[in-house]
Design a protein around this motif. Sequence first.
Motif, mmCIF file in Angstrom:
data_model
loop_
_atom_site.group_PDB
_atom_site.id
_atom_site.type_symbol
_atom_site.label_atom_id
_atom_site.label_comp_id
_atom_site.label_asym_id
_atom_site.label_seq_id
_atom_site.Cartn_x
_atom_site.Cartn_y
_atom_site.Cartn_z
ATOM 1 N N ALA A 84 0.830 -1.213 0.000
ATOM 2 C CA ALA A 84 0.000 0.000 0.000
ATOM 3 C C ALA A 84 0.861 1.259 0.000
ATOM 4 C CB ALA A 84 -0.902 0.008 1.227
ATOM 5 N N PHE A 85 2.172 1.099 0.221
ATOM 6 C CA PHE A 85 3.055 2.255 0.344
ATOM 7 C C PHE A 85 3.896 2.533 -0.890
ATOM 8 C CE2 PHE A 85 2.237 0.766 4.637
ATOM 9 C CZ PHE A 85 1.812 1.932 5.233
ATOM 10 N N TYR A 86 4.283 1.507 -1.615
ATOM 11 C CA TYR A 86 5.236 1.682 -2.707
ATOM 12 C C TYR A 86 4.654 2.552 -3.819
ATOM 13 C CZ TYR A 86 8.726 0.678 -6.243
ATOM 14 O OH TYR A 86 9.702 0.808 -7.188
ATOM 15 N N GLY A 87 5.179 3.754 -3.952
ATOM 16 C CA GLY A 87 4.782 4.650 -5.032
ATOM 17 C C GLY A 87 3.373 5.207 -4.947
ATOM 18 N N THR A 88 2.747 5.153 -3.770
ATOM 19 C CA THR A 88 1.349 5.584 -3.685
ATOM 20 C C THR A 88 1.145 6.953 -3.054
ATOM 21 O OG1 THR A 88 1.035 4.548 -1.533
ATOM 22 C CG2 THR A 88 0.507 3.208 -3.490
ATOM 23 N N GLY A 89 1.998 7.339 -2.129
ATOM 24 C CA GLY A 89 1.775 8.571 -1.365
ATOM 25 C C GLY A 89 1.114 8.335 -0.019
#
Length: 161
Positions: A84-89
């Motif tokens: 949920a964190f990789y490249g999402t903001g």
Amino acid sequence: MRPVLDAWVQMIAAARAAGVPVIYTTPVSRADGADVVMLPTDLSAETGVPPLTNAVEGTAEAGFPDDIAPRPGDYVFLKRRPSAFYGTGVAELLHMLRRGTIIIGGGATNRGVETSVREAFNLELACVVVRECCWSGDTAAHTKMYARIRTLDQVAAMLRE
């Protein structure tokens, strides 16, 4: 699937009642599959054809069931990797909101949820995984994480405090 959806309805309602921000992530891919991540364990790695297991960006399937659809004021992030964190903001949002603990659930406990929990741990975020808001073919998947595993009732009680 219905018991998990019912648990999500209850969890989201408890979070909203407590004034906790509700953050959604949804796995999406391009229609041609060009951005699909191939894992070494994917059977399709032998054929070179990417598995399109994510919803296609911009389609109805990339949305959420009506029962748990985002509302104004919720946050929605598209994700192209299991985390949920990789490249999402999402990490930046949590930092901006001054949140150090997240309550998490979702499909594929031993893929997306576990990957997100591990990354949250590396970001120094505490995680509480809601057992009923996840599913997996691996019955021990919940015991393998860097998170506190709690029941829906326990998390709802925690939010009421």
